[in-house]
Design a protein around this motif. Sequence first.
Motif, PDB file in Angstrom:
ATOM      1  N   ILE A  38      42.178  32.940  34.514  1.00 35.47           N
ATOM      2  CA  ILE A  38      41.442  33.993  35.230  1.00 35.47           C
ATOM      3  C   ILE A  38      42.274  35.269  35.289  1.00 35.47           C
ATOM      4  N   GLU A  39      43.554  35.127  35.596  1.00 35.74           N
ATOM      5  CA  GLU A  39      44.447  36.296  35.662  1.00 35.74           C
ATOM      6  C   GLU A  39      44.529  36.981  34.300  1.00 35.74           C
ATOM      7  N   ALA A  94      40.339  42.486  31.003  1.00 31.83           N
ATOM      8  CA  ALA A  94      39.242  43.348  31.457  1.00 31.83           C
ATOM      9  C   ALA A  94      39.789  44.692  31.940  1.00 31.83           C
ATOM     10  N   LYS A  95      40.906  44.679  32.658  1.00 34.91           N
ATOM     11  CA  LYS A  95      41.510  45.913  33.165  1.00 34.91           C
ATOM     12  C   LYS A  95      41.979  46.789  32.007  1.00 34.91           C
ATOM     13  N   GLU A 112      42.241  36.913  31.933  1.00 33.15           N
ATOM     14  CA  GLU A 112      40.956  37.572  31.678  1.00 33.15           C
ATOM     15  C   GLU A 112      40.854  38.859  32.495  1.00 33.15           C
ATOM     16  N   LYS A 113      41.330  38.807  33.733  1.00 35.95           N
ATOM     17  CA  LYS A 113      41.326  40.013  34.568  1.00 35.95           C
ATOM     18  C   LYS A 113      42.176  41.114  33.931  1.00 35.95           C
ATOM     19  N   ALA A 114      43.343  40.694  33.425  1.00 36.56           N
ATOM     20  CA  ALA A 114      44.242  41.661  32.779  1.00 36.56           C
ATOM     21  C   ALA A 114      43.575  42.270  31.554  1.00 36.56           C
ATOM     22  N   LYS A 124      43.648  29.290  37.047  1.00 34.54           N
ATOM     23  CA  LYS A 124      44.080  30.517  37.723  1.00 34.54           C
ATOM     24  C   LYS A 124      44.768  31.452  36.725  1.00 34.54           C
TER      25      LYS A 124
END
Length: 194
Positions: A152-153, A159-160, A155-157, A149
Amino acid sequence: MTPIAKLNGVGPSLAEVLQANGLPSVEAVAAAKPDTLMQIPRIGRLRATKLIAEARKVAGTPKTNNATTQGSDDTPVAANGSEARATKEQLSSALAAAEAARVAAEAKAAKAKAKAKKAAKQAETLAAEFAAAKEKAKAKAKKVKAKAKAAIEKEKAKAKAILDAKASEPAKKKAGSKKAAKPTGGKARKKAKK
């Protein structure tokens, strides 16, 4: 012929039964075999042997084989109570065998009980180990899930951040291209006046 009632141990009812079965005299009883007498109700081997011995004594018939008579099964039967001793010995032997069998059965049962107790203890230990392994696996899965998790967070950060960076970049390029197209300052005014 001596009347059957003269025989020691024979009362009126037994005398009647013996006569009804073809043994009307003491001499007839003395000549009979134990198996013949044993066919009469209430007469077992011991009583038959005693009656024959008593009849021979009263009739004066000589005893054969040193105070024994032969039964139909060719087993020596003592007329003076040694059959009772033999029967007692057989009973003692049978009791001893039964006791030995009982002791062996109890030992076997105790062994089986100990084996069952050991198996139950092993099963309990295995159940405890299984429960511990299950908890350990659960904790590990929770840890891995949390780590995933977090990844993933992250990677999301990322990507953002990349998307935000790309989104702000064209605006800068557009702003930079407008500057190049329209020169500012004194030179542009001069050019415009000419």
